[in-house]
Design an enzyme around this catalytic site. Structure first.
Site: not given
Ligand code: C5P
Length: 237
Positions: A32, A59, A61, A63-67, A123, A185, A215
């Site tokens: 990843k 990874d 992540k 997170h923004d406007i669709p376009n 998490t 863990r 980790r």
């Protein structure tokens, strides 16, 4: 189990990444890349991982406007990312646009469609933190399930959630919807900032499709030995 273990390369040290990927080569199927590894290696690393038989989980992540997210996901798809995630809280329209863009990029380039995942609730957040930070009337698990259903309706392949939520997600979304679980863990590892955790064995027993471990492996004195121990736990040994 090799193909169910995703090792998080959470470092921006190129030499360390080279060493880790070389050392874990024969026993790990997935790596990843978060922002740290991505800033060091860039998109050019995808073919390298591919040629060496690894799969890459990007990874970032989104997170923004669709376009914007659609374009981000299209770029990652064309470059050969095998798994890509975005925050499910970015909304139905954003996730749907991402799906459309990944499928289109894949059809145009002939590269296989990537697995698209929605991140539910991180998490590192427990029930109290959820109530404090989100101001929601729902319980944390209900919000995870809600976001999983939204991600499924938008056409994503699965979600990132804690192993503790696998059962309710399966009930709501069925068995073909992937659940990828960080918050792993082993008993011998420090939880650090993770809150909704289980051991590798418990995550597999609860039905995780993939587990993500950072980790406990990359900061271990002997990462190869740590990865072997985790794989043994996953196999129930
Ligand atoms: O070091 P550790 O095993 O906690 O690493 C977990 C990895 O999974 C990190 O790279 C973290 O960014 C990622 N992750 C997470 N929780 C999520 C989504 C991703 O811990 N909900």
């Amino acid at each position: 189990m090799k193909d169910k273990l995703i090792v998080a390369l959470d470092t921006d040290d190129g030499e360390e990444i080279n060493w880790l990927s070389g050392t874990l080569m024969d026993i790990v199927g997935w790596f990843k890349m978060g922002f740290q590894a991505f800033s060091e290696l860039g998109i050019e690393a995808f073919p390298w991982f591919d040629q060496n038989g690894y799969k890459v989980f990007v990874d970032l992540k989104f997170h923004d406007i669709p376009n914007t997210v659609a374009r981000d996901v299209g770029t990652m798809t064309k470059q050969g990312a095998h798994m890509i995630n975005m925050h499910a809280s970015g909304g139905f329209e954003m996730m749907q646009a991402a799906r459309f863009s990944a499928d289109e990029a894949s059809d145009d380039s002939g590269i296989p469609k990537p697995i698209l995942l929605g991140v539910t609730i991180l998490t590192s957040i427990d029930e109290t933190g959820f109530q404090q930070n989100f101001g929601s009337e729902r319980q944390l698990t209900d919000q995870v399930v809600y976001l999983a259903q939204l991600a499924q309706a938008a056409g994503l392949d699965g979600v990132v959630a804690s192993p503790l939520e696998i059962e309710p997600i399966r009930k709501a979304c069925g068995n073909n919807f992937l659940v990828v679980t960080p918050g792993i863990r082993p008993k011998w590892a420090d939880p650090g900032d993770q809150r909704r955790i289980t051991t590798p064995a418990e995550a597999i027993n609860r039905g995780a499709d993939f587990i993500v471990v950072g980790r406990p492996i990359i900061e271990a004195e002997d990462p190869l030995e740590a990865a072997r121990k985790i794989l043994d736990e996953m196999r129930g040994m």
